[in-house]
Design a protein around this motif. Structure first.
Motif, PDB file in Angstrom:
ATOM      1  N   PRO A 139       0.812  -1.225   0.000  1.00 18.45           N
ATOM      2  CA  PRO A 139       0.000   0.000   0.000  1.00 18.45           C
ATOM      3  C   PRO A 139       0.843   1.272   0.000  1.00 18.45           C
ATOM      4  N   GLU A 140       1.930   1.293   0.773  1.00 17.87           N
ATOM      5  CA  GLU A 140       2.774   2.484   0.836  1.00 17.87           C
ATOM      6  C   GLU A 140       3.442   2.746  -0.510  1.00 17.87           C
ATOM      7  N   HIS A 141       3.869   1.691  -1.160  1.00 19.44           N
ATOM      8  CA  HIS A 141       4.517   1.815  -2.469  1.00 19.44           C
ATOM      9  C   HIS A 141       3.521   2.330  -3.503  1.00 19.44           C
ATOM     10  N   VAL A 142       2.310   1.763  -3.496  1.00 19.00           N
ATOM     11  CA  VAL A 142       1.260   2.202  -4.425  1.00 19.00           C
ATOM     12  C   VAL A 142       0.979   3.683  -4.253  1.00 19.00           C
ATOM     13  N   ARG A 143       0.767   4.089  -3.007  1.00 21.96           N
ATOM     14  CA  ARG A 143       0.403   5.480  -2.727  1.00 21.96           C
ATOM     15  C   ARG A 143       1.519   6.443  -3.145  1.00 21.96           C
TER      16      ARG A 143
END
Length: 294
Positions: A139-143
């Motif tokens: 999720p952090e990478h996507v965001r």
């Protein structure tokens, strides 16, 4: 206390400015049909209770204009709006249940189409040269990737796109699970997107997914010879009925193809890439060594 109840108690009714990015895409036929149907049901139940739009809006915390736009199929209702509307209109859970379809409309049409295909495939092959594949992103990478876009997306659109990408990862939870093969270039693995901690979590996530018995993960070292994937991404999806669809940035103008002759070319290129990449065991060691560099 829900966000809607809080807005109502303070007397601040939500307007379009409070919820950017919840418009219905007019080119999304299925999405338009879903939101129009939900809006019509809301209006019929409200009118059956003899409640005006302004009165209903005050109770659920939305301005009258927003109520009309949701009922008219012009705006995508939030989950908390549907839950509150269900309670106010005494719908017995029918309106709240509409969120299962409504939430899918929040995902861009092309993402839904891709997710639908991946959800049916019995075999998925993916090569990615510039980024870590969306199916493998945390999720952090996507965001971080989405917020880096220029011009920037609204915060609401960012969350919508993050949710859409992460939803595709449900493919790993299917039963029976598809056979999934990844080949990822070394360069994206070294880019510390969202900071060192998030970068480490991303690499650890790659190892975690790569350990699944239906997943094969290979790394393409930067110092390898030239290979057919240097033009960009390649994806191959195979289905239970024996059909397949594929796409490559460097072939057929990047369009999805299903013609057997064109698919053979994609399979040849993907097979060559897999042969040149590190083996799964070597790839795990490579990622573990990257983690050890910090």
């Amino acid at each position: 206390m829900t966000a809607v109840e809080t807005e109502t108690e303070t007397g601040q009714l939500k307007t379009e400015a409070d919820e950017p990015g919840w418009e219905v895409d007019p080119d999304d036929e299925w999405g338009v049909a879903v939101i129009t149907t939900v809006g019509r049901q809301l209006k019929l139940r409200r009118e059956a209770m003899g409640m005006r739009a302004a009165e209903f809006g005050r109770i659920v915390g939305y301005g009258e204009d927003m109520v009309y736009k949701i009922e008219g199929g012009k705006r995508i209702p939030r989950e908390e709006f549907l839950d509150k509307a269900d309670e106010v209109l005494d719908a017995g859970g029918l309106i709240a249940a509409a969120w299962e379809d409504v939430k899918k409309v929040r995902y861009p049409k092309k993402v839904r189409a891709l997710g639908k295909l991946e959800g049916k495939a019995v075999e998925i092959g993916l090569y990615e040269c510039n980024i870590i594949p969306g199916l493998l992103q945390t999720p952090e990478h996507v965001r971080a990737l989405i917020t880096a876009a220029q011009p920037p997306y609204s915060l609401d659109d960012v969350e919508r796109m993050v949710a859409a990408r992460l939803a595709r990862q449900g493919v790993f939870e299917r039963d029976p699970a598809p056979s999934v093969h990844f080949v990822v270039e070394e360069a994206p693995l070294r880019r510390r997107i969202a900071g060192t901690m998030a970068w480490r979590q991303q690499l650890e996530h790659l190892l975690e997914v790569g350990r699944l018995n239906h997943v094969t993960l290979q790394i393409m070292p930067t110092d390898t010879e030239a290979h057919p994937g240097l033009d960009g991404r390649i994806e191959l999806l195979k289905f239970p009925d024996g059909t397949a669809v594929g796409r490559a940035d460097g072939l057929f103008n990047g369009r999805p193809v299903s013609d057997p002759r064109q698919l053979r070319i994609l399979e040849l290129q993907y097979g060559t890439i897999r042969a040149q990449a590190l083996s799964p065991r070597e790839s795990f060691t490579f990622i573990e060594n990257l983690l050890g560099e910090t």
